[in-house]
Design an enzyme around this catalytic site. Structure first.
Site: not given
Length: 447
Positions: A241, A271, A341, A344, A373, A383
């Site tokens: 980002r 983020k 951006h 991405r 993500h 995760y």
């Protein structure tokens, strides 16, 4: 009882005298001809007098209205003189509570919930787009048209999304002011409905490889700062980002001289909400390709002496402007076609298409992981952000090889012409001194 004619025709005498009206209101006529309204009342056993102004500025009807208002306060147990002074003081204090003063208090109170770089972005956006226009005005006196004027100026330069973010920040300041008793309403609350709509779908992005390379070449020909050119190249190679790139610290890079160079972006800069930013083991790991390391080698002589990889031109302790790379793309003719951006989206589209033809069955989830993500069926804290690292490094290398075909070596971007700030002349930076490439690995403290 007084009449307008009696008040108008009252003549001065050698000594001050009074003409009485009803309910202890009177007109005091001075030897110099002044006509002053006075009201006598009793409060807490003491006789007091209240001034209502001078005739003809204050008419007989006005004086009676002021008397009646004061009488109502007296009937409620208030001293009208004290109430008047308190009102004046409240008005003075309201004038001192400017939008900028309250906004800075709000920011100081709220910044603990944000990543440092995000907190800096918020206050800079207010300093740039809001304070110059309404910062000095009392916050309680601001109206929707005044706020809308600020937002329209942002829209006029094409920053539609920025205008929406700034409206949200202005609204948050008003919520804080209401809670503090400084304001009674939020004039920015409903303005989102009248702002220009964002483009439907994703942000503008070029997702075909050849046009993407052509755009990078065109942008790198611009006479921007070398740091901005190199930032554009690094953004394209890593698909992070833009905010993560701008806030990059040299201390975040590992093993730049070794076989497995890595960029470890702290979870606090990623983020997400506060829980995401405080997540243990939540750092985003970006495997670095030889092309990305070459960008860092090129920029090291320019910024290696400070903590930031891509600092501001004017303030070395601050990141480069959030608009720097976007403006570079706009000047190259890609306004509305590609935004920072958008790299991405380009990486995701091109690499997923490549994976369908040449990749492994699980490459799609690896690509999502490279973009930080989190799959919808995964719990954020559980995760595994370090998963598939060997394959991530392979895919990063494939992407860098595809993207870099025909692009100049990053070090060539340093010596291209640069436009002096505020001047029309062009200059060339001196050739960088070849550093000892034991890079920040030797400079990093304990992580």
């Amino acid at each position: 009882m007084l009449t307008d004619a009696k008040v108008r025709n009252a003549k001065p005498r050698p000594k001050t005298y009074k003409l009485a009206d009803t309910n202890r209101l009177c007109l005091m006529v001075t030897p110099s001809g002044g006509k002053l309204w006075r009201w006598n009342y009793e409060y807490d056993g003491k006789n007091k007098t209240m001034a209502f102004g001078a005739y003809p500025r204050v008419s007989l009807a006005d004086a009676r209205e002021k008397r009646d208002e004061a009488w109502s306060m007296l009937c409620e147990g208030q001293d009208p003189n004290v109430a008047k002074r308190l009102k004046i003081e409240a008005n003075l204090e309201a004038g001192r509570q400017t939008f900028e003063r309250v906004a800075r208090e709000w920011h100081e109170n709220a910044k603990a919930q944000w990543a440092t770089i995000h907190a800096s972005d918020i206050i800079r956006s207010l300093e740039r787009d809001v304070f110059p226009t309404i910062g000095s005005l009392p916050i309680a006196q601001l109206t929707p048209p005044l706020i809308l004027g600020v937002l329209r100026e942002i829209e006029a330069r094409g920053a539609i999304e920025t205008a929406k973010r700034v409206r949200q920040r202005i609204s948050a300041v008003f919520v804080y002011a209401i809670a503090q008793g400084i304001a009674t309403s939020d004039p920015a609350e409903k303005l989102g409905a009248v702002l220009k709509p964002l483009r439907k779908g994703r942000q503008p992005a070029i997702t075909d490889l050849v046009p993407l390379r052509r755009m990078i070449l065109a942008a790198e020909e611009d006479n921007a700062r070398p740091i901005t050119r190199l930032g554009l190249r690094m953004l394209a190679l890593t698909a992070v980002r833009p905010s993560e790139l701008r806030g990059a610290h040299w201390a975040e890079f590992e093993d730049l001289d070794g076989k497995l160079p890595l960029w470890r972006i702290p979870s606090a800069r990623m983020k997400g909400d506060l829980d995401r930013k405080e997540e243990k083991g939540g750092d985003h790991l970006v495997p670095l390709t030889p092309q990305a390391v070459a960008v860092l080698r090129a920029i090291w002589p320019l910024t290696g002496g400070g903590p930031l990889v891509f600092p501001s031109n004017r303030h070395a302790h601050r990141p480069m402007s959030e608009n720097a790379i976007g403006y570079l793309l706009n000047r190259a003719g890609y306004h509305g076609h590609h935004v920072p951006h958008g790299f991405r989206a380009a990486f995701s589209t091109i690499m997923n298409e490549w994976a369908e033809r040449h990749g492994d069955p699980h490459d799609r989830k690896v690509i999502d992981l490279m973009l930080a993500h989190v799959p919808k069926d995964k719990v954020e804290g559980a995760y595994n952000r370090a998963a598939y690292m060997p394959r991530r490094r392979e895919l990063a290398t494939i992407w860098a090889d595809l993207l870099s075909e025909g692009l100049p070596d990053p070090v060539a971007l340093v010596d291209r012409p640069v436009k002096e700030i505020g001047m029309g002349s062009r200059r060339r930076l001196p050739a960088p001194v070849e550093p000892d490439f034991r890079f920040p690995r030797q400079r990093r403290g304990a992580q």
